[in-house]
Design a protein around this motif. Structure first.
Motif, PDB file in Angstrom:
ATOM      1  N   LYS A  67     -13.588  22.141  59.291  1.00 48.30           N
ATOM      2  CA  LYS A  67     -13.612  23.293  60.186  1.00 48.30           C
ATOM      3  C   LYS A  67     -15.034  23.796  60.372  1.00 48.30           C
ATOM      4  O   LYS A  67     -15.459  24.122  61.499  1.00 48.30           O
ATOM      5  CB  LYS A  67     -12.718  24.402  59.615  1.00 48.30           C
ATOM      6  CG  LYS A  67     -12.671  25.677  60.448  1.00 48.30           C
ATOM      7  CD  LYS A  67     -11.798  26.721  59.770  1.00 48.30           C
ATOM      8  CE  LYS A  67     -11.808  28.035  60.548  1.00 48.30           C
ATOM      9  NZ  LYS A  67     -10.975  29.062  59.863  1.00 48.30           N
ATOM     10  N   ALA A  68     -15.794  23.859  59.283  1.00 47.90           N
ATOM     11  CA  ALA A  68     -17.188  24.311  59.352  1.00 47.90           C
ATOM     12  C   ALA A  68     -18.028  23.341  60.178  1.00 47.90           C
ATOM     13  O   ALA A  68     -18.896  23.755  60.950  1.00 47.90           O
ATOM     14  CB  ALA A  68     -17.756  24.463  57.949  1.00 47.90           C
ATOM     15  N   PHE A  69     -17.772  22.044  60.015  1.00 53.23           N
ATOM     16  CA  PHE A  69     -18.524  21.045  60.779  1.00 53.23           C
ATOM     17  C   PHE A  69     -18.249  21.190  62.280  1.00 53.23           C
ATOM     18  O   PHE A  69     -19.180  21.148  63.094  1.00 53.23           O
ATOM     19  CB  PHE A  69     -18.145  19.643  60.308  1.00 53.23           C
ATOM     20  CG  PHE A  69     -18.780  18.549  61.120  1.00 53.23           C
ATOM     21  CD1 PHE A  69     -20.116  18.226  60.950  1.00 53.23           C
ATOM     22  CD2 PHE A  69     -18.041  17.840  62.062  1.00 53.23           C
ATOM     23  CE1 PHE A  69     -20.710  17.224  61.686  1.00 53.23           C
ATOM     24  CE2 PHE A  69     -18.628  16.835  62.813  1.00 53.23           C
ATOM     25  CZ  PHE A  69     -19.964  16.521  62.628  1.00 53.23           C
ATOM     26  N   GLN A 109     -20.871  22.099  65.376  1.00 53.50           N
ATOM     27  CA  GLN A 109     -20.991  21.302  66.583  1.00 53.50           C
ATOM     28  C   GLN A 109     -20.791  22.132  67.851  1.00 53.50           C
ATOM     29  O   GLN A 109     -21.288  21.785  68.917  1.00 53.50           O
ATOM     30  CB  GLN A 109     -19.969  20.158  66.554  1.00 53.50           C
ATOM     31  CG  GLN A 109     -20.206  19.148  65.445  1.00 53.50           C
ATOM     32  CD  GLN A 109     -21.529  18.413  65.593  1.00 53.50           C
ATOM     33  OE1 GLN A 109     -21.753  17.706  66.566  1.00 53.50           O
ATOM     34  NE2 GLN A 109     -22.429  18.605  64.636  1.00 53.50           N
ATOM     35  N   ASN A 110     -20.062  23.232  67.697  1.00 58.83           N
ATOM     36  CA  ASN A 110     -19.805  24.121  68.837  1.00 58.83           C
ATOM     37  C   ASN A 110     -20.854  25.214  68.982  1.00 58.83           C
ATOM     38  O   ASN A 110     -20.694  26.129  69.792  1.00 58.83           O
ATOM     39  CB  ASN A 110     -18.414  24.746  68.712  1.00 58.83           C
ATOM     40  CG  ASN A 110     -17.309  23.715  68.867  1.00 58.83           C
ATOM     41  OD1 ASN A 110     -17.473  22.713  69.570  1.00 58.83           O
ATOM     42  ND2 ASN A 110     -16.169  23.952  68.224  1.00 58.83           N
ATOM     43  N   GLY A 111     -21.919  25.137  68.166  1.00 61.57           N
ATOM     44  CA  GLY A 111     -23.023  26.069  68.310  1.00 61.57           C
ATOM     45  C   GLY A 111     -22.938  27.334  67.486  1.00 61.57           C
ATOM     46  O   GLY A 111     -23.765  28.237  67.651  1.00 61.57           O
ATOM     47  N   VAL A 112     -21.960  27.425  66.588  1.00 63.01           N
ATOM     48  CA  VAL A 112     -21.850  28.612  65.728  1.00 63.01           C
ATOM     49  C   VAL A 112     -23.005  28.593  64.729  1.00 63.01           C
ATOM     50  O   VAL A 112     -23.339  27.540  64.171  1.00 63.01           O
ATOM     51  CB  VAL A 112     -20.495  28.636  65.006  1.00 63.01           C
ATOM     52  CG1 VAL A 112     -20.383  29.873  64.110  1.00 63.01           C
ATOM     53  CG2 VAL A 112     -19.346  28.590  65.999  1.00 63.01           C
ATOM     54  N   SER A 113     -23.617  29.741  64.501  1.00 61.61           N
ATOM     55  CA  SER A 113     -24.776  29.814  63.613  1.00 61.61           C
ATOM     56  C   SER A 113     -24.381  29.528  62.173  1.00 61.61           C
ATOM     57  O   SER A 113     -23.229  29.760  61.759  1.00 61.61           O
ATOM     58  CB  SER A 113     -25.432  31.192  63.695  1.00 61.61           C
ATOM     59  OG  SER A 113     -24.583  32.178  63.129  1.00 61.61           O
ATOM     60  N   THR A 114     -25.345  29.035  61.404  1.00 61.56           N
ATOM     61  CA  THR A 114     -25.097  28.733  59.996  1.00 61.56           C
ATOM     62  C   THR A 114     -24.696  29.982  59.227  1.00 61.56           C
ATOM     63  O   THR A 114     -23.802  29.945  58.377  1.00 61.56           O
ATOM     64  CB  THR A 114     -26.352  28.108  59.360  1.00 61.56           C
ATOM     65  OG1 THR A 114     -26.701  26.906  60.062  1.00 61.56           O
ATOM     66  CG2 THR A 114     -26.109  27.775  57.896  1.00 61.56           C
ATOM     67  N   ALA A 115     -25.343  31.101  59.518  1.00 60.63           N
ATOM     68  CA  ALA A 115     -25.024  32.355  58.826  1.00 60.63           C
ATOM     69  C   ALA A 115     -23.564  32.754  59.056  1.00 60.63           C
ATOM     70  O   ALA A 115     -22.869  33.191  58.129  1.00 60.63           O
ATOM     71  CB  ALA A 115     -25.964  33.460  59.298  1.00 60.63           C
ATOM     72  N   GLU A 116     -23.104  32.597  60.282  1.00 56.72           N
ATOM     73  CA  GLU A 116     -21.717  32.965  60.595  1.00 56.72           C
ATOM     74  C   GLU A 116     -20.740  32.009  59.913  1.00 56.72           C
ATOM     75  O   GLU A 116     -19.687  32.441  59.418  1.00 56.72           O
ATOM     76  CB  GLU A 116     -21.506  32.941  62.105  1.00 56.72           C
ATOM     77  CG  GLU A 116     -20.142  33.450  62.543  1.00 56.72           C
ATOM     78  CD  GLU A 116     -20.000  33.530  64.059  1.00 56.72           C
ATOM     79  OE1 GLU A 116     -18.864  33.718  64.533  1.00 56.72           O
ATOM     80  OE2 GLU A 116     -21.034  33.411  64.751  1.00 56.72           O
ATOM     81  N   ILE A 117     -21.086  30.732  59.880  1.00 56.20           N
ATOM     82  CA  ILE A 117     -20.217  29.755  59.222  1.00 56.20           C
ATOM     83  C   ILE A 117     -20.099  30.052  57.734  1.00 56.20           C
ATOM     84  O   ILE A 117     -19.000  30.044  57.158  1.00 56.20           O
ATOM     85  CB  ILE A 117     -20.759  28.326  59.446  1.00 56.20           C
ATOM     86  CG1 ILE A 117     -20.635  27.932  60.914  1.00 56.20           C
ATOM     87  CG2 ILE A 117     -20.015  27.322  58.565  1.00 56.20           C
ATOM     88  CD1 ILE A 117     -21.289  26.613  61.249  1.00 56.20           C
ATOM     89  N   LEU A 118     -21.241  30.357  57.084  1.00 56.07           N
ATOM     90  CA  LEU A 118     -21.225  30.665  55.649  1.00 56.07           C
ATOM     91  C   LEU A 118     -20.455  31.948  55.367  1.00 56.07           C
ATOM     92  O   LEU A 118     -19.758  32.056  54.345  1.00 56.07           O
ATOM     93  CB  LEU A 118     -22.654  30.777  55.127  1.00 56.07           C
ATOM     94  CG  LEU A 118     -23.464  29.473  55.106  1.00 56.07           C
ATOM     95  CD1 LEU A 118     -24.886  29.736  54.637  1.00 56.07           C
ATOM     96  CD2 LEU A 118     -22.789  28.437  54.217  1.00 56.07           C
ATOM     97  N   ALA A 119     -20.567  32.913  56.266  1.00 60.27           N
ATOM     98  CA  ALA A 119     -19.823  34.164  56.084  1.00 60.27           C
ATOM     99  C   ALA A 119     -18.320  33.912  56.170  1.00 60.27           C
ATOM    100  O   ALA A 119     -17.528  34.494  55.409  1.00 60.27           O
ATOM    101  CB  ALA A 119     -20.255  35.177  57.139  1.00 60.27           C
TER     102      ALA A 119
END
Length: 276
Positions: free
Chosen positions: A92-94, A98-108
């Motif tokens: 899901k994170a990957f 790929q869809n442009g979500v920022s790393t900070a938002e993914i980690l949150a």
């Protein structure tokens, strides 16, 4: 013979002891704010990965504490289930990246997910508490990660307050360096194995045998062809059978190397013009 990891394990245990000392120091400096205790398993549902040395050590201690039997099978069953959940979250994170979500938002988003640790018993106590990873040892005190402070939601630390903060990334860097040193000392086909991070669930179900570690076998080694046999030298003083020259002379050596030049006579029996 399998690799001896005991020296590396001793170094890891020293780092874990440092983490315990830091935790105790913060708890003493902030009485009543560190609320960790038996029965509190909030950190046992948090998502985090282990360095290679931590995973190897935890796997070793697990195999020591739980020989084949029902208790081991139950833990491995929970580990397999947890690992499937980890895989889904990482996929899901990957896709989000790929869809442009920022790393900070993914980690949150990942930080809000909860997966029960397979080492958490039915009584909400860790079955390998004495050998728990460094992240578990420091969960209840303020930690700095990526320049931001994180605190346990059940602790008494107030947001915005000034408290001793553990720079856990420094400890993680040391664990990563130790992992890389361990792998560098192995005769392995996988020199980057020390960079791998895995969750607790995968560390438990992995068999860290020679095949997994990529240890070279005899079949992997390059076998050079045997050197060609050197013909015995003719005894000095003997005549060479092909040219009649004395064995060992310069003429004989030239003949043997294929470099002999033969002078052909001209039409009148004299050497050719080019040979004068």
């Amino acid at each position: 013979m399998p690799p001896d990891f005991s020296p590396a394990f001793a170094r890891y245990e020293a780092i874990a002891a440092e983490a315990d000392a830091v935790f105790a120091k913060v708890a003493a400096a902030c009485p009543g704010m560190v609320t960790c205790g038996q029965g509190c398993s909030d950190c046992c549902h948090a998502l985090f990965d282990l360095t290679f040395i931590e995973a190897l050590y935890l796997n070793h201690r697990f195999n020591e504490a739980f020989p084949p039997g029902p208790a081991r099978d139950a833990i491995l069953e929970r580990a397999n289930a947890a690992d499937r959940e980890h895989y889904k979250l990482k996929r899901k994170a990957f896709r989000a990246s790929q869809n442009g979500v920022s790393t900070a938002e993914i980690l949150a988003d990942i930080a809000r997910e909860r997966i029960r640790c397979p080492l958490l018993g039915e009584d909400d106590r860790c079955v390998l508490y004495a050998f728990r990873p460094v992240t578990c040892r420091l969960y209840g005190v303020p930690q700095e990660v990526g320049g931001e402070t994180h605190i346990c939601g059940k602790a008494g630390f107030e947001p915005g307050g000034r408290y001793p903060t553990v720079k856990i990334e420094k400890l993680q860097d040391r664990l990563m360096e130790l992992s890389q040193e361990v792998v560098a000392a192995l005769p392995t086909k996988q020199p980057l194995m020390g960079d791998i991070l895995v969750p607790v669930s995968l560390a438990l179900i992995t068999d860290y045998d020679d095949e997994y570690l990529g240890i070279f076998t005899e079949d992997d080694l390059v076998r050079l062809p045997p050197a060609p046999a050197t013909p015995p030298a003719a005894p000095l003083g003997a005549s060479c059978g092909s040219c009649g020259e004395q064995a060992g002379s310069s003429a004989c050596a030239s003949c043997a190397s294929g470099q002999t030049t033969w002078v052909l006579p001209g039409p009148d029996g004299a050497p050719g013009d080019d040979d004068k």
